[in-house]
Structures are given as C-alpha cells and as structure tokens.
Design a protein around this motif. Structure first.
Motif, short mmCIF file in Angstrom:
data_model
loop_
_atom_site.label_atom_id
_atom_site.label_comp_id
_atom_site.label_asym_id
_atom_site.label_seq_id
_atom_site.Cartn_x
_atom_site.Cartn_y
_atom_site.Cartn_z
N ILE A 415 -52.01 34.24 42.57
CA ILE A 415 -53.54 34.15 42.41
C ILE A 415 -53.91 35.38 43.20
O ILE A 415 -53.92 35.50 44.39
CB ILE A 415 -53.98 32.87 43.21
N SER A 420 -59.23 30.50 45.49
CA SER A 420 -58.51 29.23 45.59
C SER A 420 -58.47 28.50 46.82
O SER A 420 -58.67 29.29 47.86
CB SER A 420 -57.19 29.62 45.06
N ASN A 424 -53.23 26.80 48.99
CA ASN A 424 -52.67 27.84 47.80
C ASN A 424 -52.07 29.10 48.45
O ASN A 424 -51.22 29.80 47.85
CB ASN A 424 -53.26 28.16 46.43
N ARG A 443 -49.56 33.69 47.47
CA ARG A 443 -50.84 32.97 46.95
C ARG A 443 -50.50 32.50 45.77
O ARG A 443 -50.43 33.06 44.60
CB ARG A 443 -51.89 33.86 47.04
N PRO A 445 -50.35 28.67 42.81
CA PRO A 445 -50.84 27.29 42.93
C PRO A 445 -49.83 26.23 43.45
O PRO A 445 -48.34 26.66 42.92
CB PRO A 445 -50.78 27.30 41.15
N GLU A 447 -49.05 23.17 42.85
CA GLU A 447 -48.47 22.47 41.74
C GLU A 447 -47.23 22.92 41.28
O GLU A 447 -46.64 22.35 40.60
CB GLU A 447 -49.44 21.91 40.57
N THR A 448 -46.91 24.36 41.10
CA THR A 448 -45.96 25.01 40.59
C THR A 448 -44.70 24.81 41.24
O THR A 448 -43.48 25.21 41.10
CB THR A 448 -46.17 26.59 40.44
N ASN A 593 -60.13 26.23 34.55
CA ASN A 593 -59.99 27.19 35.47
C ASN A 593 -60.59 26.73 36.79
O ASN A 593 -61.68 26.01 36.83
CB ASN A 593 -60.29 28.43 35.09
N TYR A 594 -60.09 27.42 37.89
CA TYR A 594 -60.60 26.99 39.28
C TYR A 594 -62.17 27.51 39.10
O TYR A 594 -62.38 28.50 39.01
CB TYR A 594 -59.95 27.76 40.41
N THR A 632 -59.80 21.97 39.98
CA THR A 632 -59.63 22.02 38.39
C THR A 632 -60.09 20.74 37.91
O THR A 632 -59.65 19.77 38.21
CB THR A 632 -58.37 22.70 38.01
#
Length: 667
Positions: A415, A420, A424, A443, A445, A447-448, A593-594, A632
């Motif tokens: 990112i 964010s 993150n 930096r 996400p 969740e990945t 998107n954020y 999100t």
C-alpha cells in the motif's frame, strides 16, 4: 629579498582588527544577549522560577544561540578571505612580499581569536551570573564547561568549513550559500535517496534509516538537539578533528588556487564536473521524491527527468556564466549521465544485490522484533527511554523468520499511500549475533497474509509486547478506561481489589484474542490506560517520566463488558444507544476501496444508493457493536448524538446486522 613565513604578522593582524573587528563584537553581543541576559531575566521573574528550572545553558535562549553560532563564524570566513573573491584585491594582496602560507595563517588566527574570545567571555559571565542567583543553582560548573567546549568546537568547525568552501569558489555570495548547502547536503541527500529507494526496494524502511542516521550527518541538525539531549564526547572530538582537517585542506587549496579565479563560481577545474553532476543528481532525487507522492511510476519517472534536466541546465549556466548553453556537447554530457542513472536504476529495481530477499539464517539471529510501528526501535534515540521489544524465544524467532521468508517470496503488493490502518504496517527487525540490526518495513493488506500471521500474532510472546502483559503483572494505582469516538467519557478505577480483578480479566481477554480480531482496527470501544503504583515511579509527575501503557478495548472483550456492567461502570465507560439521537445507514455500491466513511456521505453518488434513518435503540446498539471507524465495505453509518455531534463508520461485508439489511431492503 627573501620573505620569512610568520604566523603572526603585526601589519596583517592590525588590518584585520581594524577592518573586521566588528565580527567579534557582534558575536559577543549576540552570545551575551542569548545566554547571561536571558539567565538574569529568568532568575528575576518569580512566575518563571516558581514553575520552571534551568539545568544547562543550552536551555537559555537556545534558538538565538543556534543562529549566532552558525551565522557569525561563516560570516567571519567570508569577510576575512573576501580579498580572494575580488580581482583587484587578489592582485594587490598577492603582489606583496608575503607568502601565501603566512597570509592564510594570519587571517585564520585573526578569525579564531575574534570568535573564541566572545565565547569565553560569555562563559565567564554566565559563571558569575549563576553564582549571583539562587534560582540558577541547578546549573553546575560542569554544565558551563560543557557549553564552553561545545560552542568553542562548533565555532571553530563552522569557521574552518566556511574558509574551506571559500577556497573552492570565487564569489562571496556563493561561499555563504554553499557553506549552508554543504553542511545540510549529506543529511538531505541521504533522506532523499532513502525516500526514493523506498519506491524501488521491497521492504526498505525510509523512516528507520532516516531517523537513525540523518541527524548525525548534519552539524546543523545535530546542534538543534543540544537543548534536550547530550552530544557524545566522541562526536565533539570528531568535529574538532574536522575543523583542523578543513583548515589544512583550505591551506592546501589556497596554495594551488590561481589569482585570476576570483569571481568564478568554481575555482578548480576538477571540481566543476563534480559540481555539475552533483547538482543534477540532487535536483533529480528532489523531483522524484516530490512526484512520487502521486503514486504512479509514470509521475516518478517524469519527476526524475524534469528534476535532472533543470538541475543540469542551471549548473551549466552557473559554470559558464551565461544562459547560452544549448550546444551538442551539453546534450551528449546529459545523455551520458542519464545512461549511468538508468543502469543504476535497473540494478536496484532487479534487486541485483539481493536486498529484498535477504532473510538471516537462524544461527545468525540473536533476537527478533515483530510489530506494527518503528517507534519502539527508535524510542531510545528519540526520547532517551529504552523499550525492550526484542525477544529471544527460539520458537518465536522461527515463526517470524518463516513468515518473513514466505513474504519476500510472495511479495504482496504494498500500500503506497498511508491512508490505511497502522495494522497494515509490518516491521520486522533482527538483532544479529555480529552486533548489527537488520530492519524491514512492509505496508500490505493484512487479509492477504492473515493465515500466515496467526502463528506469530496469536503467540504469547507477541501479545506480551503488543498488549503490555508485563504492565498487567505489576501493581497498579489506577486503571482508566476512555471511550473512543462518539461521546467523551472515561472512568478511573482505583479500588485495589477491583484493579486485581480487572488485571486478570484483561489478561484472559488478551490471551483469547484471535488474528482476525487483532488485525481489524476501528472496532474498539475505547482504550485502557494503566498507571503503575507510585512506588514504581520516580519523583515527579509519572505522566512526564514514562508514557502510560495503553491497551485497546476491543468490542470482543465480552468478559470485560460484563464486569463493567456488574460493577456499574459501563455507563461511564462507553457510548450507549440512549446517547444517540438517530443513525443514518447508507448503502453505496462500488465503494470497496479504503475510504473515510464521512467522505461517502459528503460525496455520495445517488446512482444505486439507499439510505434509511433509524431511531430504534436495539438497532442502534447492534450497529454500535458491529461498525468500524474506518475500513472497506458498501454499508456506511452516520451517528448523531443527542448533543448534535456526528460520527461516521462502516460495516465490513460480514458485519452488517441482519436488522439493518432488512430495513434497507424494505425501504
């Protein structure tokens, strides 16, 4: 007749005092005004002395001190050697039967005496002032001595550096400007290089390397910290050595400098390409750092090309003293420079040195830090407070290392824009057995990499650092719970038995946290502040001595909420539906998107948007339990309190209450 070299020529010294003695007078007045006079004004003001103390001389009139200590020595170097920059003066002086070494030595001694006498007189005056006022008793003789040594050394350094720069240029204005630029250049170039490397190297931490190094690379920035931290003796000794080296280097350049070089921007031919390509490179990385903020490779490349072209053309105009520089030779030289930069960029971008994939072996690692902030790694240097965050547990080290290896192999997209949540941001630091520290910052996400992170973040070792378990094991005076967001509330718990119960509950809640609860941000009721027992603090206000540990009050802390409710603290600790006048729910497709939720309400697109207004307390409570302050999603909420305050939030896809979905569908 053969002239005899002398470091003290009465005629030269007399002329220097007559012509430039005002420099020493200005320095003396400036230092007396910024140190002894300010001390007297402080000691004479009862309102000041009642609540404040002065412990060393750098606390007195510090900005004025800093200004005079830098500007006056540089001015002395400019004016004492001004004759070199004027053609008629240079011709006349060098026609005299005096060797260059003698001229240089006499001017240097004149400058040193003009500058150091004011420093020593100021120190003596400060010593007398301290002994006249009891309010200044905290200032010891060693403090005055330290101030005298530091100011003496830095005065010599700035003066000798100004003289050194003066030998490389034939213009007095350029001497002053270049002195400042070159003193800031190492720190500035280092910062700009690290800023640009952050774009090309996966895991590179601009913030860490800048904060650890940049201050040490500029004497101006170093001196800016003198009023709140001590400078190591070794560092002062280095500046004294540099002052001597710059003086000898200036003498060497003076011996080989041609008289006719007066009025030239750069006086030595070999330095001209260094100046030209140095200006080009600096302008290029400034352009890159500026246009990098737009977040695309295209703008970054444009910044490099635009900055380097401007820098190159300006440098050529300065050197040739004309704007008529558009020749074939100019184009060829710039093309050659661009070729070298392109090759360097390819090597960096392809990670030819293996920086991005570098993960130390187990046997090389002594301890490891894994967290979401660089602050614990730089806190000691920034504030003087040591925070122990490195852990030596072998299983924890292995888990962090395995995660790091998988991360550098997969390299999830970073990112680039820091809008964010801080969760993150991942920071991995290894203390190696050879004494070095390897730091990487990512930096990405969460969740990945959620599955891979579970083994680290759900471990006891991680939670002890991140959630201040050690503070919960200590005796506490107070636990303060402060509400976030909607309503300004807080409750302080001081009963010893209740504190012990809370400590156990908090330890249980923290030990039960799962990875999905830890990586989501914005879903907190508030924060829990732990104030250690008074016996654990030094005299003085503990809030100033040491920062209080803060634990997020997660909405999943059911045991804590039940305890607060049973002990009648809940109403004082968090927002309740009775305090909300209404809430508005907006379903806006295409906003995954954020996004800051308030922007969605301000910039809402009517196409496909649905909105309902809810005043039912049960539905409001359900919304309070599930909404996040940011994140999100396509479902957004605006709470309006009974006081008229508006607070915004978002529901992630799996957290939208059924009652709200039903209300929207039936609307």
């Amino acid at each position: 007749m053969r002239s005899k070299t002398s470091l003290f020529n009465k005629g030269v010294q007399k002329q220097n005092i007559k012509q430039h003695g005002w420099i020493g007078l200005i320095y003396l007045v400036g230092l007396l005004f910024s140190v002894p006079l300010q001390m007297i004004l402080f000691a004479s003001d009862e309102n000041q002395t009642q609540y404040n103390t002065i412990e060393h001389l750098f606390e007195v009139g510090f900005p004025i001190q800093l200004l005079f200590v830098f500007i006056v020595p540089v001015m002395a170097g400019i004016f004492l050697f001004r004759y070199l920059q004027v053609t008629s003066s240079a011709d006349m002086i060098h026609s005299l039967p005096i060797k260059r070494e003698e001229l240089f030595g006499n001017h240097l001694i004149s400058g040193i005496m003009m500058l150091l006498l004011p420093v020593w007189i100021t120190a003596l005056t400060a010593f007398i002032t301290v002994n006249l006022y009891t309010a200044l008793d905290p200032i010891s003789s060693s403090d005055i001595w330290s101030w005298t040594v530091v100011i003496t050394v830095m005065t010599l350094f700035y003066f000798s550096f100004s003289v050194f720069v003066g030998m490389m240029t034939g213009m007095s204005v350029a001497q002053g400007i270049l002195s400042f630029i070159l003193l800031m250049l190492p720190a500035g170039v280092f910062f700009l290089i690290t800023t640009n490397l952050n774009y090309f190297l996966y895991g590179f931490s601009t913030q860490y390397y800048s904060s650890k190094t940049i201050i040490n690379w500029s004497p101006i920035l170093m001196m800016n910290e003198l009023n709140y931290r001590d400078i190591p003796t070794g560092q002062i000794a280095i500046y004294l050595l540099l002052a001597v080296l710059f003086s000898f280097a200036a003498l060497l350049l003076y011996r080989f400098r041609h008289v006719e070089m007066a009025t030239q921007a750069i006086t030595f031919q070999p330095l001209r390409p260094i100046f030209k390509y140095g200006v080009t490179f600096c302008a290029m990385i400034v352009g890159g750092a500026y246009f990098e903020m737009y977040g695309t490779t295209g703008w970054l490349i444009f910044g490099y090309i635009f900055g380097s072209l401007i820098g190159y053309l300006v440098a050529e105009m300065i050197l040739q003293k004309t704007w008529r520089i558009f020749q074939v030779k100019t184009f060829i030289h710039y093309t050659a420079y661009a070729g070298v930069i392109i090759i360097a960029a390819i090597l960096i971008n392809t990670d030819a040195l293996g920086y991005e994939t570098s993960v130390p072996d187990n046997e090389e690692i002594d301890s490891v830090y894994f967290g979401h902030s660089l602050y614990p790694l730089t806190a000691e240097e920034d504030t003087g407070q040591e925070i122990e965050v490195f852990l030596s547990d072998e299983n924890y080290i292995q888990n962090v290392r395995e995660f790091h290896e998988e991360l550098v192999q997969r390299q999830p997209k970073e990112i680039k824009r820091l809008t964010s949540p801080s969760k993150n941001e991942l920071v991995i630091a290894y203390q190696l057995k050879n004494g070095s520290t390897l730091v990487r910052q990512y930096r990405i996400p969460m969740e990945t990499v959620e599955k891979e992170l579970a083994g680290i973040m759900e471990s006891e070792s991680y939670k002890r650092i991140e959630y201040h378990i050690e503070d919960l094991d200590q005796e506490l005076d107070t636990i303060t719970i402060t509400a976030d967001g909607l309503v300004n509330k807080n409750v302080s718990i001081t009963d010893k038995e209740e504190i012990k119960e809370l400590q156990q509950i908090l330890k249980y809640e923290i030990s039960s946290l799962k990875i999905n609860e830890m990586i989501e941000e914005g879903r907190n009721w508030g924060h829990i502040l732990l104030e250690p027992a008074s016996s654990d603090n030094l005299a003085g206000n503990p809030s100033f001595d040491e920062p209080q540990a803060s634990i997020p009050w997660k909405k999943s802390f059911d045991e804590l909420e039940s305890w607060l409710d049973e002990n009648e603290y809940l109403e004082q600790a968090r927002t309740l539906p009775e305090e909300i006048e209404k809430m508005e729910i907006l379903h806006q497709p295409g906003t995954r998107n954020y996004t800051y939720p308030d922007q969605v309400f301000v910039e809402q697109n009517d196409m496909g948007a649905k909105m309902v207004v809810v005043e039912d307390n049960d539905m409001i409570e359900e919304a309070l339990q599930h909404y996040s302050e940011f994140g999100t999603g396509e479902y957004f909420v605006q709470f309006t309190t009974i006081d008229g305050m508006r607070v915004y939030g978002v529901f992630s896809d799996n957290e939208v209450p059924e009652s709200i979905l039903s209300k929207l569908n039936n609307n």
